[in-house]
Scaffold this motif. Structure first.
Motif, PDB file in Angstrom:
ATOM      1  N   VAL A 105      42.221  38.555  75.218  1.00  7.72           N
ATOM      2  CA  VAL A 105      43.124  38.880  74.117  1.00  7.72           C
ATOM      3  C   VAL A 105      42.719  38.134  72.849  1.00  7.72           C
ATOM      4  N   ASN A 106      42.634  38.872  71.767  1.00 13.05           N
ATOM      5  CA  ASN A 106      42.557  38.291  70.430  1.00 13.05           C
ATOM      6  C   ASN A 106      43.969  38.359  69.861  1.00 13.05           C
ATOM      7  N   PRO A 107      44.656  37.236  69.683  1.00 17.44           N
ATOM      8  CA  PRO A 107      46.064  37.290  69.255  1.00 17.44           C
ATOM      9  C   PRO A 107      46.270  37.843  67.850  1.00 17.44           C
ATOM     10  N   SER A 131      44.018  30.537  80.074  1.00 13.52           N
ATOM     11  CA  SER A 131      44.685  31.654  80.742  1.00 13.52           C
ATOM     12  C   SER A 131      46.184  31.413  80.845  1.00 13.52           C
ATOM     13  N   ALA A 132      46.923  32.516  80.833  1.00  8.46           N
ATOM     14  CA  ALA A 132      48.367  32.467  81.089  1.00  8.46           C
ATOM     15  C   ALA A 132      48.749  33.691  81.910  1.00  8.46           C
ATOM     16  N   SER A 159      54.977  36.006  72.154  1.00 11.77           N
ATOM     17  CA  SER A 159      54.805  36.562  70.811  1.00 11.77           C
ATOM     18  C   SER A 159      53.323  36.690  70.435  1.00 11.77           C
ATOM     19  N   LEU A 160      52.414  36.393  71.376  1.00 10.17           N
ATOM     20  CA  LEU A 160      50.981  36.381  71.078  1.00 10.17           C
ATOM     21  C   LEU A 160      50.272  37.675  71.455  1.00 10.17           C
ATOM     22  N   GLN A 217      42.338  31.484  69.052  1.00  6.71           N
ATOM     23  CA  GLN A 217      41.160  32.322  68.843  1.00  6.71           C
ATOM     24  C   GLN A 217      41.084  33.447  69.872  1.00  6.71           C
ATOM     25  N   LEU A 218      41.127  33.078  71.135  1.00  6.78           N
ATOM     26  CA  LEU A 218      41.086  34.028  72.251  1.00  6.78           C
ATOM     27  C   LEU A 218      41.825  33.418  73.432  1.00  6.78           C
TER      28      LEU A 218
END
Length: 272
Positions: A125-127, A155-156, A238-239, A219-220
């Motif tokens: 993911v690019n937020p 990671s999440a 929210s990201l 960043q990522l």
């Protein structure tokens, strides 16, 4: 004398097409049957302009096999049979995941520019925007970062959204766990030519004068979509960019196409 052989053998080497960004997925095992997850991820990969996806397969459902065969016919992916545990006649942790990631890196040495190493239920993911390729190019292409061989990404967990028919989708996921530190549940993106060995959650060994870069979540980051478990706390995220409007028509169209091969309930719900 005129019939002497020189001892030389003429060998034809077929040219290998250079690749930009590739993704290594695996292993799919235990009769893996999550058709919609797979379709959503492969359509997301097309959106991100992956040139090739290498899918390591141990044991899959017949419907998943149909999906993989379709995307293989489109030249998006390559199916790699993987039965290491049966070959060595012993239990191998997670079916030899470390062997898989290294196999995929070495398949792409001197061929691919970047190799992404994470699972089918994970997404880079690019937020700041939907696509991430420009961000990766920006990091690797920075003159001050020319010796970077690998990016290690935090990671999440993201809780999968559960639909009315009890299927789960990642498009609508909006609840996230805490982030895990680099080296814990992180995954990596590598330049294969400078890597000698990788692990699953970090780098093993790189060539001299190169190094790894632990990337900040601003960043990522890696979104790992999984079912809710009682030992993990989730809060509203929210990201994660909103993929729904862009991805829903793609996924719905593909599920409708695959419905001609097998029956899945309520395939048009993504456009609802």
């Amino acid at each position: 004398m005129g019939n002497e052989t020189s001892g030389w053998i003429k060998v034809y080497v077929e040219p290998v097409k250079p690749l930009g960004t590739v993704w290594c997925i695996g292993p799919l095992y235990d009769k893996y049957d999550e058709v919609q997850v797979l379709v959503e991820q492969l359509e997301w990969a097309k959106l991100q302009n992956f040139e090739k996806i290498f899918v390591y397969v141990d044991e899959i459902d017949s419907k998943v096999d149909r999906v993989l065969q379709y995307y293989s016919s489109e030249n998006l992916l390559q199916i790699i049979p993987w039965n290491l545990a049966r070959l060595v006649h012993r239990t191998v942790y997670y079916l030899g995941q470390i062997a898989i990631v290294n196999d995929c890196v070495y398949r792409n040495k001197h061929r691919a520019k970047y190799v992404h190493l994470y699972d089918v239920d994970e997404r880079l993911v690019n937020p700041k925007e939907i696509q991430f390729q420009k961000q990766i190019e920006k990091i690797f292409g920075n003159p001050n970062e020319s010796s970077v061989c690998a990016l290690v990404v935090e990671s999440a967990f993201f809780k999968r959204a559960i639909m009315n028919d009890n299927t789960t989708l990642m498009l609508f996921s909006r609840e996230r766990s805490q982030f895990y530190n680099h080296g814990t549940r992180s995954k990596v993106i590598v330049k294969p030519n400078c890597l000698e060995m990788t692990l699953v959650h970090d780098i093993g060994k790189i060539k001299p004068n190169y190094y790894r870069n632990a990337i900040s979540r601003e960043q990522l980051f890696l979104a790992h979509f999984r079912f809710e478990t009682i030992d993990i706390s989730y809060s509203v995220d929210s990201l994660l960019p909103n993929y729904v409007d862009l991805m829903s028509p793609r996924v719905a169209a593909m599920m409708k196409k695959f419905n001609s091969f097998f029956s899945l309930p309520n395939v048009n719900r993504l456009n609802g």
